[in-house]
Design a protein around this motif. Structure first.
Motif, PDB file in Angstrom:
ATOM      1  N   GLN A   1       0.812  -1.228   0.000  1.00 18.46           N
ATOM      2  CA  GLN A   1       0.000   0.000   0.000  1.00 18.46           C
ATOM      3  C   GLN A   1       0.840   1.269   0.000  1.00 18.46           C
ATOM      4  OE1 GLN A   1      -3.158   0.457   2.772  1.00 18.46           O
ATOM      5  NE2 GLN A   1      -4.207  -1.417   2.156  1.00 18.46           N
ATOM      6  N   THR A   2       2.157   1.126   0.143  1.00 16.31           N
ATOM      7  CA  THR A   2       2.974   2.309   0.417  1.00 16.31           C
ATOM      8  C   THR A   2       3.948   2.649  -0.712  1.00 16.31           C
ATOM      9  OG1 THR A   2       4.361   0.792   1.702  1.00 16.31           O
ATOM     10  CG2 THR A   2       2.799   2.155   2.926  1.00 16.31           C
ATOM     11  N   VAL A   3       3.520   2.431  -1.940  1.00 21.02           N
ATOM     12  CA  VAL A   3       4.386   2.805  -3.062  1.00 21.02           C
ATOM     13  C   VAL A   3       4.349   4.324  -3.210  1.00 21.02           C
ATOM     14  CG1 VAL A   3       4.716   2.623  -5.559  1.00 21.02           C
ATOM     15  CG2 VAL A   3       4.067   0.596  -4.230  1.00 21.02           C
ATOM     16  N   ASP A   4       5.519   4.951  -3.128  1.00 19.52           N
ATOM     17  CA  ASP A   4       5.538   6.411  -3.197  1.00 19.52           C
ATOM     18  C   ASP A   4       6.608   6.950  -4.148  1.00 19.52           C
ATOM     19  OD1 ASP A   4       7.750   5.860  -1.692  1.00 19.52           O
ATOM     20  OD2 ASP A   4       7.162   7.061   0.049  1.00 19.52           O
ATOM     21  N   SER A   5       7.174   6.073  -4.976  1.00 19.56           N
ATOM     22  CA  SER A   5       8.108   6.554  -6.000  1.00 19.56           C
ATOM     23  C   SER A   5       8.132   5.580  -7.176  1.00 19.56           C
ATOM     24  CB  SER A   5       9.530   6.685  -5.423  1.00 19.56           C
ATOM     25  OG  SER A   5      10.086   5.402  -5.195  1.00 19.56           O
ATOM     26  N   ALA A   6       8.486   6.109  -8.335  1.00 18.33           N
ATOM     27  CA  ALA A   6       8.600   5.278  -9.536  1.00 18.33           C
ATOM     28  C   ALA A   6       9.728   4.269  -9.363  1.00 18.33           C
ATOM     29  CB  ALA A   6       8.846   6.161 -10.764  1.00 18.33           C
ATOM     30  N   LYS A   7      10.755   4.679  -8.640  1.00 16.02           N
ATOM     31  CA  LYS A   7      11.893   3.789  -8.409  1.00 16.02           C
ATOM     32  C   LYS A   7      11.449   2.545  -7.644  1.00 16.02           C
ATOM     33  CE  LYS A   7      16.152   3.610  -5.724  1.00 16.02           C
ATOM     34  NZ  LYS A   7      16.654   4.150  -4.461  1.00 16.02           N
ATOM     35  N   LEU A   8      10.648   2.753  -6.598  1.00 14.41           N
ATOM     36  CA  LEU A   8      10.153   1.622  -5.808  1.00 14.41           C
ATOM     37  C   LEU A   8       9.225   0.744  -6.656  1.00 14.41           C
ATOM     38  CD1 LEU A   8       9.885   0.085  -3.146  1.00 14.41           C
ATOM     39  CD2 LEU A   8       8.175   1.765  -2.402  1.00 14.41           C
ATOM     40  N   ALA A   9       8.364   1.361  -7.445  1.00 14.12           N
ATOM     41  CA  ALA A   9       7.467   0.599  -8.316  1.00 14.12           C
ATOM     42  C   ALA A   9       8.284  -0.291  -9.255  1.00 14.12           C
ATOM     43  CB  ALA A   9       6.564   1.545  -9.110  1.00 14.12           C
ATOM     44  N   LYS A  10       9.336   0.277  -9.837  1.00 16.90           N
ATOM     45  CA  LYS A  10      10.168  -0.498 -10.775  1.00 16.90           C
ATOM     46  C   LYS A  10      10.842  -1.665 -10.076  1.00 16.90           C
ATOM     47  CE  LYS A  10      10.937   2.949 -14.324  1.00 16.90           C
ATOM     48  NZ  LYS A  10      11.059   4.361 -13.884  1.00 16.90           N
ATOM     49  N   ARG A  11      11.350  -1.400  -8.870  1.00 16.60           N
ATOM     50  CA  ARG A  11      11.990  -2.471  -8.093  1.00 16.60           C
ATOM     51  C   ARG A  11      11.011  -3.607  -7.826  1.00 16.60           C
ATOM     52  NH1 ARG A  11      16.489  -2.216  -4.574  1.00 16.60           N
ATOM     53  NH2 ARG A  11      17.932  -0.637  -5.330  1.00 16.60           N
ATOM     54  N   LEU A  12       9.795  -3.265  -7.425  1.00 20.82           N
ATOM     55  CA  LEU A  12       8.785  -4.291  -7.125  1.00 20.82           C
ATOM     56  C   LEU A  12       8.420  -5.060  -8.393  1.00 20.82           C
ATOM     57  CD1 LEU A  12       6.488  -2.215  -4.725  1.00 20.82           C
ATOM     58  CD2 LEU A  12       7.865  -4.210  -4.075  1.00 20.82           C
ATOM     59  N   ASN A  13       8.336  -4.347  -9.489  1.00 26.51           N
ATOM     60  CA  ASN A  13       7.993  -4.972 -10.766  1.00 26.51           C
ATOM     61  C   ASN A  13       9.060  -5.987 -11.193  1.00 26.51           C
ATOM     62  OD1 ASN A  13       6.230  -5.084 -13.124  1.00 26.51           O
ATOM     63  ND2 ASN A  13       7.986  -4.215 -14.212  1.00 26.51           N
ATOM     64  N   GLU A  14      10.316  -5.648 -10.903  1.00 29.54           N
ATOM     65  CA  GLU A  14      11.429  -6.506 -11.316  1.00 29.54           C
ATOM     66  C   GLU A  14      11.447  -7.847 -10.592  1.00 29.54           C
ATOM     67  OE1 GLU A  14      14.778  -3.966 -10.656  1.00 29.54           O
ATOM     68  OE2 GLU A  14      14.319  -2.758 -12.444  1.00 29.54           O
ATOM     69  N   VAL A  15      10.768  -7.930  -9.452  1.00 25.24           N
ATOM     70  CA  VAL A  15      10.712  -9.208  -8.734  1.00 25.24           C
ATOM     71  C   VAL A  15      10.037 -10.260  -9.615  1.00 25.24           C
ATOM     72  CG1 VAL A  15       9.894 -10.381  -6.646  1.00 25.24           C
ATOM     73  CG2 VAL A  15      10.723  -8.020  -6.506  1.00 25.24           C
ATOM     74  N   GLY A  16       9.102  -9.825 -10.435  1.00 25.48           N
ATOM     75  CA  GLY A  16       8.582 -10.724 -11.471  1.00 25.48           C
ATOM     76  C   GLY A  16       7.289 -11.451 -11.144  1.00 25.48           C
ATOM     77  N   ALA A  17       6.729 -11.218  -9.969  1.00 24.45           N
ATOM     78  CA  ALA A  17       5.452 -11.872  -9.617  1.00 24.45           C
ATOM     79  C   ALA A  17       4.346 -10.820  -9.596  1.00 24.45           C
ATOM     80  CB  ALA A  17       5.572 -12.534  -8.250  1.00 24.45           C
ATOM     81  N   PRO A  18       3.105 -11.242  -9.905  1.00 25.43           N
ATOM     82  CA  PRO A  18       2.002 -10.280  -9.883  1.00 25.43           C
ATOM     83  C   PRO A  18       1.806  -9.709  -8.476  1.00 25.43           C
ATOM     84  CG  PRO A  18       1.252 -12.452 -10.638  1.00 25.43           C
ATOM     85  CD  PRO A  18       2.662 -12.608 -10.214  1.00 25.43           C
TER      86      PRO A  18
END
Ligand SMILES: *Cc1c(COP(=O)(O)O)cnc(C)c1O
Length: 228
Positions: free
Chosen positions: A106-123
């Protein structure tokens, strides 16, 4: 439903009281029970408290610290249908672990963090934490950055945006907090985002009146937290 885990009388009473408060707030605002998810906030409490709440019928849980939840996670066993939300600030170096442990961040507050989470590769479901006050201690993105962050999240194929979240300055009187809830609703509407995570033990009725889809309740369900 009859679970095998003992549900204390005190917990039942508290849960009933919370459900009554939720129902009244929904009735006042012409909304239905399905419109609001009760997130049981279990930070500081042991894994057994999560299991007890699960047996009592709760399915959505909120935790603040990746490391703390990592410790409890192996003790939870199978809880089919349970969903865990990270509601505390996430440092990007812990994003992989967080994406493995939680279904929603619930606490995504930057594009950098979003990209990092996306790179983990799971929905993964995410919400954008919005900062609506100038309290130093609060995290979250400034409202002016919401559009850009929504865009960045849309480019992340593993992430699904589920709404906006905010933590207003704490006040015993929910009416003082109401303008923050109204503001988050206006921002969500302006950006055509649906979910709204707002409202805690002391003010969730006001949050429901202002359109909350997720309320985050700890103390009213589990009693006060000892300082750690
Ligand atoms: C601890 C916490 C809650 C729950 O607060 P209570 O007042 O105990 O209901 C909700 N949201 C966040 C972000 C929290 O850190």
């Amino acid at each position: 439903m009859c679970g095998h885990y003992r549900i204390s009388f005190v917990f039942r009473e508290r849960l009933d009281a919370v459900e009554t408060r939720i129902s009244k707030a929904l009735a006042r605002s012409g909304r239905k029970r399905d419109d609001v998810t009760l997130i049981a906030v279990t930070k500081v409490f042991p894994a057994s408290v999560i299991v007890e709440a699960y047996e009592a019928g709760l399915r959505t849980f909120g935790e603040n610290y990746v490391q703390e939840f990592e410790g409890k996670h192996p003790l939870l066993g199978q809880l089919p249908g349970a969903s865990f939300h990270l509601i505390g600030h996430l440092q990007s170096n812990k994003s992989r672990k967080a994406a493995e442990l939680f279904q929603t961040i619930q606490t995504v507050d930057s594009a950098k963090l979003a990209k990092r989470l996306n790179e983990v590769g799971a929905p993964l479901d995410v919400m954008i934490e919005v900062k609506l006050s100038d309290e130093e201690s609060k995290h979250g993105i400034d409202p002016s950055g919401i559009a850009g962050l929504i865009e960045a999240i849309r480019e992340c194929s593993n992430l699904t945006l589920r709404g906006l979240m905010t933590i207003p300055p704490w006040n015993e009187d929910g009416e003082i907090t109401r303008p923050y809830f109204a503001k988050l609703r206006e921002l969500a509407s302006a950006h055509r985002v649906h979910g709204l995570s707002m409202g805690m033990s002391n003010d969730f009725e006001v949050a429901i009146e202002e359109g909350a889809t997720h309320i985050r309740v700890g103390t009213a369900l589990f009693g006060s937290r000892k300082k750690v």
